[in-house]
Design a protein around this motif. Structure first.
Motif, PDB file in Angstrom:
ATOM      1  N   ALA A  45       0.762  -1.507  -0.018  1.00 36.85           N
ATOM      2  CA  ALA A  45       0.431  -0.312  -0.669  1.00 36.85           C
ATOM      3  C   ALA A  45       0.668   0.985  -0.436  1.00 36.85           C
ATOM      4  CB  ALA A  45      -0.751  -0.322   1.239  1.00 36.85           C
ATOM      5  N   SER A  46       2.165   0.940   1.076  1.00 33.66           N
ATOM      6  CA  SER A  46       2.946   2.392   0.395  1.00 33.66           C
ATOM      7  C   SER A  46       3.558   2.576  -0.287  1.00 33.66           C
ATOM      8  CB  SER A  46       4.109   1.988   1.623  1.00 33.66           C
ATOM      9  OG  SER A  46       3.184   2.453   2.721  1.00 33.66           O
ATOM     10  N   VAL A  47       3.863   1.423  -1.175  1.00 28.06           N
ATOM     11  CA  VAL A  47       4.649   1.236  -2.824  1.00 28.06           C
ATOM     12  C   VAL A  47       3.307   2.413  -3.189  1.00 28.06           C
ATOM     13  CG1 VAL A  47       5.342   0.370  -4.227  1.00 28.06           C
ATOM     14  CG2 VAL A  47       6.026   0.003  -2.357  1.00 28.06           C
ATOM     15  N   PHE A  48       1.910   1.557  -3.862  1.00 30.57           N
ATOM     16  CA  PHE A  48       1.528   2.266  -4.039  1.00 30.57           C
ATOM     17  C   PHE A  48       1.325   3.633  -4.037  1.00 30.57           C
ATOM     18  CE2 PHE A  48      -3.382   3.123  -4.525  1.00 30.57           C
ATOM     19  CZ  PHE A  48      -3.158   2.727  -6.613  1.00 30.57           C
ATOM     20  N   VAL A  49       1.229   4.211  -2.999  1.00 31.62           N
ATOM     21  CA  VAL A  49       0.181   5.689  -2.810  1.00 31.62           C
ATOM     22  C   VAL A  49       1.779   6.220  -3.176  1.00 31.62           C
ATOM     23  CG1 VAL A  49       0.424   7.235  -0.927  1.00 31.62           C
ATOM     24  CG2 VAL A  49      -0.855   5.052  -0.372  1.00 31.62           C
ATOM     25  N   LEU A  50       3.142   5.803  -2.942  1.00 32.09           N
ATOM     26  CA  LEU A  50       4.108   6.882  -4.115  1.00 32.09           C
ATOM     27  C   LEU A  50       4.121   6.890  -5.290  1.00 32.09           C
ATOM     28  CD1 LEU A  50       6.542   5.519  -1.091  1.00 32.09           C
ATOM     29  CD2 LEU A  50       5.862   7.861  -0.876  1.00 32.09           C
ATOM     30  N   TYR A  51       3.850   5.634  -5.550  1.00 32.68           N
ATOM     31  CA  TYR A  51       3.717   5.891  -6.971  1.00 32.68           C
ATOM     32  C   TYR A  51       2.371   6.882  -7.905  1.00 32.68           C
ATOM     33  CZ  TYR A  51       3.592   3.678 -11.769  1.00 32.68           C
ATOM     34  OH  TYR A  51       2.921   3.965 -13.572  1.00 32.68           O
ATOM     35  N   ALA A  52       1.158   6.172  -6.649  1.00 30.19           N
ATOM     36  CA  ALA A  52      -0.074   7.177  -6.982  1.00 30.19           C
ATOM     37  C   ALA A  52       0.567   8.710  -7.418  1.00 30.19           C
ATOM     38  CB  ALA A  52      -1.101   6.684  -6.236  1.00 30.19           C
ATOM     39  N   THR A  53       1.315   8.613  -5.944  1.00 32.77           N
ATOM     40  CA  THR A  53       1.333  10.447  -6.020  1.00 32.77           C
ATOM     41  C   THR A  53       2.621  10.886  -6.963  1.00 32.77           C
ATOM     42  OG1 THR A  53       1.041  10.350  -3.426  1.00 32.77           O
ATOM     43  CG2 THR A  53       2.670  11.772  -4.026  1.00 32.77           C
ATOM     44  N   SER A  54       3.422  10.067  -7.395  1.00 34.25           N
ATOM     45  CA  SER A  54       4.951  10.275  -7.864  1.00 34.25           C
ATOM     46  C   SER A  54       3.907  10.796 -10.056  1.00 34.25           C
ATOM     47  CB  SER A  54       5.559   9.406  -8.445  1.00 34.25           C
ATOM     48  OG  SER A  54       6.667   9.420  -9.667  1.00 34.25           O
ATOM     49  N   CYS A  55       2.903  10.136 -10.107  1.00 27.45           N
ATOM     50  CA  CYS A  55       1.786   9.783 -10.854  1.00 27.45           C
ATOM     51  C   CYS A  55       1.382  11.194 -11.424  1.00 27.45           C
ATOM     52  CB  CYS A  55       1.122   8.094 -11.835  1.00 27.45           C
ATOM     53  SG  CYS A  55       2.154   7.813 -12.183  1.00 27.45           S
ATOM     54  N   ALA A  56       0.640  11.353 -10.126  1.00 29.42           N
ATOM     55  CA  ALA A  56      -0.263  12.661  -9.681  1.00 29.42           C
ATOM     56  C   ALA A  56       0.125  14.189  -9.978  1.00 29.42           C
ATOM     57  CB  ALA A  56      -0.988  12.701  -8.657  1.00 29.42           C
ATOM     58  N   ASN A  57       1.818  13.852  -9.063  1.00 32.27           N
ATOM     59  CA  ASN A  57       3.102  14.634  -9.350  1.00 32.27           C
ATOM     60  C   ASN A  57       3.130  15.836 -10.799  1.00 32.27           C
ATOM     61  OD1 ASN A  57       4.382  17.061  -8.329  1.00 32.27           O
ATOM     62  ND2 ASN A  57       6.395  15.780  -8.962  1.00 32.27           N
ATOM     63  N   ASN A  58       2.974  14.515 -11.336  1.00 35.85           N
ATOM     64  CA  ASN A  58       3.488  14.777 -13.025  1.00 35.85           C
ATOM     65  C   ASN A  58       2.671  16.035 -14.000  1.00 35.85           C
ATOM     66  OD1 ASN A  58       5.935  13.304 -12.724  1.00 35.85           O
ATOM     67  ND2 ASN A  58       4.705  11.622 -13.200  1.00 35.85           N
ATOM     68  N   PHE A  59       1.764  15.504 -13.608  1.00 34.02           N
ATOM     69  CA  PHE A  59       0.328  15.936 -13.736  1.00 34.02           C
ATOM     70  C   PHE A  59       0.119  17.706 -13.283  1.00 34.02           C
ATOM     71  CE2 PHE A  59      -1.333  11.485 -14.603  1.00 34.02           C
ATOM     72  CZ  PHE A  59      -1.726  11.901 -16.020  1.00 34.02           C
ATOM     73  N   ALA A  60       0.428  17.519 -12.609  1.00 36.70           N
ATOM     74  CA  ALA A  60       0.321  18.956 -11.627  1.00 36.70           C
ATOM     75  C   ALA A  60       1.635  19.671 -12.045  1.00 36.70           C
ATOM     76  CB  ALA A  60       0.785  18.882  -9.576  1.00 36.70           C
ATOM     77  N   ALA A  70      -7.468  17.146  -6.384  1.00 38.19           N
ATOM     78  CA  ALA A  70      -7.581  15.408  -6.314  1.00 38.19           C
ATOM     79  C   ALA A  70      -7.960  15.333  -8.178  1.00 38.19           C
ATOM     80  CB  ALA A  70      -9.785  15.822  -6.165  1.00 38.19           C
ATOM     81  N   ALA A  71      -8.178  16.085  -8.925  1.00 36.74           N
ATOM     82  CA  ALA A  71      -7.567  15.995 -11.026  1.00 36.74           C
ATOM     83  C   ALA A  71      -6.852  15.388 -11.085  1.00 36.74           C
ATOM     84  CB  ALA A  71      -8.376  17.159 -11.744  1.00 36.74           C
ATOM     85  N   ASP A  72      -5.639  16.049 -10.791  1.00 28.80           N
ATOM     86  CA  ASP A  72      -4.537  15.235 -10.660  1.00 28.80           C
ATOM     87  C   ASP A  72      -4.144  13.486  -9.853  1.00 28.80           C
ATOM     88  OD1 ASP A  72      -3.313  16.862 -11.609  1.00 28.80           O
ATOM     89  OD2 ASP A  72      -2.684  17.714  -9.664  1.00 28.80           O
ATOM     90  N   VAL A  73      -4.723  13.193  -9.336  1.00 30.42           N
ATOM     91  CA  VAL A  73      -5.003  11.969  -8.419  1.00 30.42           C
ATOM     92  C   VAL A  73      -5.818  11.160  -9.413  1.00 30.42           C
ATOM     93  CG1 VAL A  73      -6.222  10.244  -6.754  1.00 30.42           C
ATOM     94  CG2 VAL A  73      -4.535  12.514  -5.776  1.00 30.42           C
ATOM     95  N   LEU A  74      -7.029  11.368  -9.672  1.00 27.05           N
ATOM     96  CA  LEU A  74      -7.636  10.332 -10.908  1.00 27.05           C
ATOM     97  C   LEU A  74      -7.396  10.238 -12.099  1.00 27.05           C
ATOM     98  CD1 LEU A  74     -11.048  12.632  -9.862  1.00 27.05           C
ATOM     99  CD2 LEU A  74     -10.237  10.324  -9.596  1.00 27.05           C
ATOM    100  N   ALA A  75      -6.629  11.568 -12.922  1.00 26.15           N
ATOM    101  CA  ALA A  75      -5.560  10.996 -13.880  1.00 26.15           C
ATOM    102  C   ALA A  75      -4.666  10.079 -13.867  1.00 26.15           C
ATOM    103  CB  ALA A  75      -4.994  12.850 -14.469  1.00 26.15           C
ATOM    104  N   ALA A  76      -3.898  10.435 -12.705  1.00 27.29           N
ATOM    105  CA  ALA A  76      -2.766   9.374 -12.278  1.00 27.29           C
ATOM    106  C   ALA A  76      -3.100   8.043 -12.489  1.00 27.29           C
ATOM    107  CB  ALA A  76      -1.919   9.801 -11.135  1.00 27.29           C
ATOM    108  N   MET A  77      -4.891   7.726 -11.395  1.00 29.05           N
ATOM    109  CA  MET A  77      -5.151   6.377 -11.548  1.00 29.05           C
ATOM    110  C   MET A  77      -6.004   5.853 -12.777  1.00 29.05           C
ATOM    111  SD  MET A  77      -5.421   5.666  -8.679  1.00 29.05           S
ATOM    112  CE  MET A  77      -6.616   4.290  -8.091  1.00 29.05           C
TER     113      MET A  77
END
Length: 154
Positions: A45-60, A70-77
């Motif tokens: 779960a920790s690895v998943f959260v870090l990966y999702a955060t990294s992907c969301a950060n790319n969108f930001a 929230a839109a960044d997180v949804l786009a990352a998902m």
């Protein structure tokens, strides 16, 4: 930082709700999760959260922002191919927003009530001051008249 050495990873499995499945569903009766499995799930779960955060950060970053939304997180998902979680996440986000709006409205109402109370107290104080001033003004002419009468008599 290695995930195995993170204080969060070492203790978070103790508090994690591993008796429920994604979406809030309960695990079937008789299913037990060992300490080792809880730890593995926690680390995953920790690895998943870090990966999702990294992907969301790319969108930001593409949008030239430093703050994730929230839109960044949804786009990352979606980018991570977790489309099936998008709708439940959107629904959870709406529930959260409604809860926050309700809290904000309650807080705003409390603030308004406090202002009304303060204004009411200030109005009462002003009224009392005005009444006292009027009383003083009424007493002053009487005192002046008494003094004039004495002078006339002499």
């Amino acid at each position: 930082m290695h995930l195995g050495t993170s204080p969060f990873c070492r203790t978070s499995w103790r508090c994690s709700p591993l008796n429920s499945a994604p979406g809030g569903e309960q695990l079937p009766d008789g299913v037990n999760v060992s300490k080792e499995a809880r730890r593995a799930i926690s680390q995953a779960a920790s690895v998943f959260v870090l990966y999702a955060t990294s992907c969301a950060n790319n969108f930001a970053m593409k949008a030239k922002r430093k703050t994730l939304n929230a839109a960044d997180v949804l786009a990352a998902m979606e980018e991570m191919e977790f489309e099936r979680f998008l709708e439940p996440l959107r629904e959870a986000l709406e529930v959260y927003k409604k809860g926050q709006k309700g809290k904000k409205e309650v807080s705003e109402q409390k603030r308004k009530d406090k202002e009304k109370k303060t204004d009411s107290e200030n109005d009462k104080s002003r009224e009392e001051e005005e009444e006292e001033e009027e009383e003083r003004m009424e007493e002053e002419p009487e005192a002046e008249n008494d003094g004039e009468e004495e002078e006339v008599e002499n």
